[in-house]
Design a protein around this motif. Structure first.
Motif, mmCIF file in Angstrom:
data_model
loop_
_atom_site.group_PDB
_atom_site.id
_atom_site.type_symbol
_atom_site.label_atom_id
_atom_site.label_comp_id
_atom_site.label_asym_id
_atom_site.label_seq_id
_atom_site.Cartn_x
_atom_site.Cartn_y
_atom_site.Cartn_z
ATOM 1 N N ASP A 250 25.266 -102.808 -57.980
ATOM 2 C CA ASP A 250 25.340 -104.215 -57.577
ATOM 3 C C ASP A 250 25.126 -104.376 -56.077
ATOM 4 O O ASP A 250 24.421 -105.298 -55.629
ATOM 5 C CB ASP A 250 26.692 -104.803 -57.985
ATOM 6 C CG ASP A 250 26.778 -105.061 -59.485
ATOM 7 O OD1 ASP A 250 25.721 -105.113 -60.136
ATOM 8 O OD2 ASP A 250 27.906 -105.206 -59.997
ATOM 9 N N GLU A 251 25.739 -103.489 -55.295
ATOM 10 C CA GLU A 251 25.544 -103.557 -53.841
ATOM 11 C C GLU A 251 24.093 -103.275 -53.489
ATOM 12 O O GLU A 251 23.527 -103.873 -52.567
ATOM 13 C CB GLU A 251 26.464 -102.549 -53.147
ATOM 14 C CG GLU A 251 26.403 -102.627 -51.632
ATOM 15 C CD GLU A 251 27.261 -101.577 -50.949
ATOM 16 O OE1 GLU A 251 27.163 -101.465 -49.716
ATOM 17 O OE2 GLU A 251 28.009 -100.864 -51.661
ATOM 18 N N TYR B 188 22.114 -106.476 -54.094
ATOM 19 C CA TYR B 188 22.409 -107.448 -53.044
ATOM 20 C C TYR B 188 21.626 -107.115 -51.773
ATOM 21 O O TYR B 188 20.990 -107.986 -51.163
ATOM 22 C CB TYR B 188 23.909 -107.462 -52.770
ATOM 23 C CG TYR B 188 24.330 -108.434 -51.685
ATOM 24 C CD1 TYR B 188 24.718 -109.729 -52.014
ATOM 25 C CD2 TYR B 188 24.342 -108.061 -50.348
ATOM 26 C CE1 TYR B 188 25.095 -110.639 -51.026
ATOM 27 C CE2 TYR B 188 24.707 -108.953 -49.356
ATOM 28 C CZ TYR B 188 25.084 -110.236 -49.695
ATOM 29 O OH TYR B 188 25.451 -111.129 -48.710
ATOM 30 N N GLN B 189 21.669 -105.835 -51.373
ATOM 31 C CA GLN B 189 20.974 -105.425 -50.156
ATOM 32 C C GLN B 189 19.459 -105.533 -50.309
ATOM 33 O O GLN B 189 18.739 -105.786 -49.333
ATOM 34 C CB GLN B 189 21.370 -103.995 -49.782
ATOM 35 C CG GLN B 189 22.807 -103.839 -49.319
ATOM 36 C CD GLN B 189 23.082 -104.601 -48.040
ATOM 37 O OE1 GLN B 189 22.200 -104.807 -47.209
ATOM 38 N NE2 GLN B 189 24.322 -105.056 -47.879
ATOM 39 N N PHE C 106 20.840 -110.699 -58.011
ATOM 40 C CA PHE C 106 21.036 -111.586 -56.870
ATOM 41 C C PHE C 106 19.706 -112.263 -56.556
ATOM 42 O O PHE C 106 18.631 -111.734 -56.854
ATOM 43 C CB PHE C 106 21.548 -110.819 -55.649
ATOM 44 C CG PHE C 106 22.942 -110.282 -55.817
ATOM 45 C CD1 PHE C 106 24.041 -111.055 -55.453
ATOM 46 C CD2 PHE C 106 23.162 -109.027 -56.350
ATOM 47 C CE1 PHE C 106 25.321 -110.582 -55.620
ATOM 48 C CE2 PHE C 106 24.444 -108.537 -56.518
ATOM 49 C CZ PHE C 106 25.531 -109.321 -56.155
ATOM 50 N N ILE D 204 22.057 -116.075 -50.029
ATOM 51 C CA ILE D 204 21.990 -115.169 -51.181
ATOM 52 C C ILE D 204 22.914 -115.695 -52.268
ATOM 53 O O ILE D 204 24.070 -116.048 -52.003
ATOM 54 C CB ILE D 204 22.381 -113.735 -50.786
ATOM 55 C CG1 ILE D 204 21.355 -113.158 -49.806
ATOM 56 C CG2 ILE D 204 22.482 -112.836 -52.023
ATOM 57 C CD1 ILE D 204 21.667 -111.759 -49.329
ATOM 58 N N ASP E 195 24.654 -115.178 -56.093
ATOM 59 C CA ASP E 195 25.047 -114.216 -57.127
ATOM 60 C C ASP E 195 24.587 -114.749 -58.483
ATOM 61 O O ASP E 195 25.076 -115.779 -58.963
ATOM 62 C CB ASP E 195 26.572 -114.022 -57.118
ATOM 63 C CG ASP E 195 27.021 -112.911 -58.062
ATOM 64 O OD1 ASP E 195 26.231 -112.471 -58.926
ATOM 65 O OD2 ASP E 195 28.189 -112.482 -57.942
#
Length: 727
Positions: free
Chosen positions: A214-215, A218-219, A249, A257, A259
């Motif tokens: 997930d991170e 996002y990045q 995302f 951004i 979610d």
């Protein structure tokens, strides 16, 4: 390449694979910095061998004008040196099973056992050859091959996966390098694109840092906008059900951004335009189309572009962008950059998912072994702990975490004697390869002695060599204590039963002489004849004497049953026997019994209770005289039995003997072979003499044996240990 994680990697394999994945990221950076395709190929061969551990490595390209031919770049020769093979132009002659690689665009490596060849196609040996194809969009670009000619070590499944990823990486970089070359046509555009490509390398490095999928997603959105300059970005993935897609995302209408992980939409209803647009293509774009938000609501019109995100075998989803904010047409370079970025995200996502799966499986395994109350541990060949579960370190003294035990041995934790015991077990498993299963052994838990049920099995590395052992130990102290209590309870029940029988026998044997005494007293009062009165007084005296002996024997037996060890003092058993024979000589002469004494000289003294030993020997000699008929013989012999370091006293007689039925019971309480000699008859046998004798012998660490032939006589043989240096 897609990893089948149902076959879990070992801890060592997992660690080694993750290390090489990290090295691959660094190699990607180095290859990306190369200034030409040739430099990429040479460096890829060098780093593939040095950093990733491949054996002989070679990179070949398909001829752009005729795909039936291949062109060499660089490879490893038979000596392990890098060889320039750019002058090679060879006709393709692929056979099964490698034909499968040309039928799919998957990032995949195949292995084949067979002939190994040099760069010119000459057979140089036998072994394993592994090939992976890398692509330029829909066109086969070339392949990366590895064999095991030099090492002769088998190619592992993790090697296959790593080679496939390496091939895909090289293909991507070569595509970039060729794209860079093509962009030199427009210097300004090329310089701008190169800056984005360099930034893409930095972004790629940054995206290798997130610790979760997930991170990572996002990045990918954040860096794609801030570093690569894209307008709105969205990253969607196909669900486990390919009819649906799920969000990760994206970018909202304000540039923030958003979610979108809660979004799950049918690919046939909500994104049919995107599916149609990407149909069979790496990337695609439309202009003057409708722009949507995450709920598929129209928010404007403009350019839309998307690129496929691949996991190696299948499409994972897509990366989409539009020009909602800038309202500028998407250039060819931006589309190329989008495709490269999507390709990079697919590669990194596959690695990230593989790492997440490994981490998840390892965490699950860790949770399982930490939940198990048994002690689970892994040791290396030197006996050092490589892994211990929670139960293990919580039970250890001065250990607050697993790390407090890692690297230590049993000698650092336990007393030397116990640690040596464990180490010998470890050596046996490691040296023989044979497991130790369900062995009961002592242990220490929280400074308390415990009982453990231990199993140890050898641990093998991928090549089949023993690299240590895996052990499981279960605390069975409670079970052993329960067994002991059950045993003690059974003994106590037996003692109670014996006591009941003992009380019953005592009651009977005490009542009989008392009855005789009372009867005699009653008659004595009635009699006037002095002679008859004397006869009754004699009977009373005899019964009183019997009663006294019975009480003395009962008290003696009770004392012997309840003492731990007798008082040990030096005792000369020959002297005891001489005294006993002297005291019983009168009884023997009355029956005309010949007593023969054969006592060995210079016998060592025994350590024991003199009074008890005297009573034991006296009982045996008295029995021999009592059960031997008039005119018989009693022979008393002593000697040393060196095999058992024992003093032996034999009392033999020519008496009635003992039947086979009676022989097993003669040492039981109140058991009488000759019922005529019971207290009821007044002849003087209490039935405890042999029981007392046996108990005394046992308290002195000895044993008593008997041999008997009915009608011929008996031999009682007593063995008593002595100290060798005690004269």
């Amino acid at each position: 390449m897609k990893k089948h994680h149902e076959d879990w990697l070992s801890i060592e394999e997992s660690h080694a694979f993750q290390t090489k994945l990290k090295a691959l990221h660094e190699i990607t950076r180095l290859l990306s910095e190369a200034d030409s395709v040739d430099a990429v190929c040479r460096l890829a061969v060098e780093l593939g061998c040095d950093q990733l551990g491949f054996n002989r490595l070679g990179i070949w390209f398909f001829d752009e004008h005729d795909e039936n031919y291949i062109i060499g770049t660089f490879g490893i020769d038979e000596e392990g040196n890098i060889r320039d093979e750019r002058d090679q132009h060879i006709k393709v002659n692929f056979k099964e099973p490698f034909l499968e690689l040309f039928q799919t665009k998957a990032i995949k490596a195949l292995r084949h056992d067979g002939d190994l060849q040099d760069h010119a196609g000459n057979v140089i040996g036998q072994g394993e050859l592994v090939v992976t194809i890398f692509w330029d969009g829909e066109r086969k670009l070339g392949w990366l091959s590895v064999d095991n000619f030099i090492s002769n070590e088998p190619v592992t499944n993790t090697d296959l996966e790593l080679l496939a990823l390496y091939g895909a990486t090289i293909g991507q970089i070569i595509v970039r390098k060729r794209t860079e070359h093509a962009l030199h046509i427009s210097e300004a555009a090329a310089l701008h694109f190169q800056s984005k490509l360099k930034m893409l390398h930095e972004v790629t490095t940054a995206l290798a840092q997130p610790t979760s999928f997930d991170e990572f997603c996002y990045q990918a959105i954040a860096l794609g906008r801030s570093k690569l300059g894209f307008d709105r970005l969205g990253l969607w993935f196909f669900d486990s059900d390919p009819e649906y897609i799920v969000g990760s995302f994206g970018t909202d209408e304000t540039g923030e951004i958003r979610d979108e992980r809660g979004q799950r939409v049918s690919s046939k209803t909500g994104f049919e335009n995107m599916v149609e647009m990407l149909d069979g293509r790496v990337f695609a774009s439309t202009q003057n189309g409708l722009l949507y938000n995450d709920r598929q609501e129209v928010i404007g019109a403009g350019w839309t572009a998307a690129a496929v995100v691949w996991d190696g075998n299948n499409s994972m989803g897509w990366l989409s962008t539009d020009n909602f904010f800038k309202q500028q047409p998407l250039t060819h370079y931006e589309l190329e950059l989008l495709a490269l970025y999507a390709d990079t995200l697919g590669h990194l996502a596959a690695v990230r998912k593989a790492q997440d799966t490994l981490t998840s499986e390892r965490n699950m395994l860790r949770t399982i072994i930490d939940t198990v109350p048994d002690f689970i541990f892994v040791k290396d060949l030197m006996g050092r702990f490589m892994l211990v579960n929670r139960a293990s370190w919580e039970a250890a003294t001065n250990a607050n975490t697993e790390n407090d035990l890692i690297g230590k041995t049993d000698f650092d934790i336990h007393e030397k004697e116990l640690a040596e015991h464990y180490w010998q077990d470890d050596l046996r498993v490691i040296s023989t390869g044979q497991p130790i299963q369900n062995v009961e052994e002592p242990g220490h838990i929280a400074d308390r002695t415990r009982y453990l049920l231990t199993t140890k099995v050898p641990l093998y590395d991928p090549s089949g060599k023993i690299m240590g052992l895996v052990g499981v130990a279960r605390d069975i102290t409670h079970l052993k204590e329960t067994e002991r209590q059950a045993h003690d309870l059974a003994i106590e029940r037996e003692r109670i039963q014996v006591l009941k029988e003992f009380i019953a026998n005592i009651s009977h044997d005490l009542r009989t002489p008392l009855t005789v005494i009372n009867t005699s007293l009653y008659l004595l009062e009635k009699l006037t004849d002095p002679q008859k009165q004397q006869d009754k007084l004699l009977i009373i005296k005899q019964q009183a004497a019997l009663l006294e002996r019975l009480i003395v024997d009962i008290l003696t037996m009770f004392r012997l049953e309840n003492i731990g060890k007798p008082l040990h003092r030096p005792v000369n058993c020959n002297d005891l026997l001489l005294n006993i024979c002297e005291n019983l000589q009168t009884s023997a002469r009355e029956k005309q019994i010949m007593m023969t004494i054969n006592l060995a000289k210079n016998l060592p003294k025994l350590q024991g209770d003199q009074d008890d030993l005297h009573r034991m020997l006296a009982n045996l000699v008295q029995n021999a005289i009592a059960y031997t008929p008039d005119g018989g013989k009693v022979i008393i012999t002593t000697y040393l039995h060196e095999p058992t370091n024992s003093f032996v006293a034999e009392i033999a007689d020519t008496g009635k003997g003992i039947s086979l039925n009676d022989l097993p019971h003669i040492f039981d309480h109140f058991y009488r072979v000759d019922k005529a000699r019971s207290v009821e008859t007044g002849s003087g046998s209490t039935g405890l003499g042999l029981s007392i004798a046996k108990r005394i012998v046992e308290l002195h660490g000895g044993k008593i044996e008997v041999e008997s032939i009915l009608g011929e006589g008996s031999i009682f043989r007593v063995f008593l240990p002595y100290l060798q240096n005690n004269p």
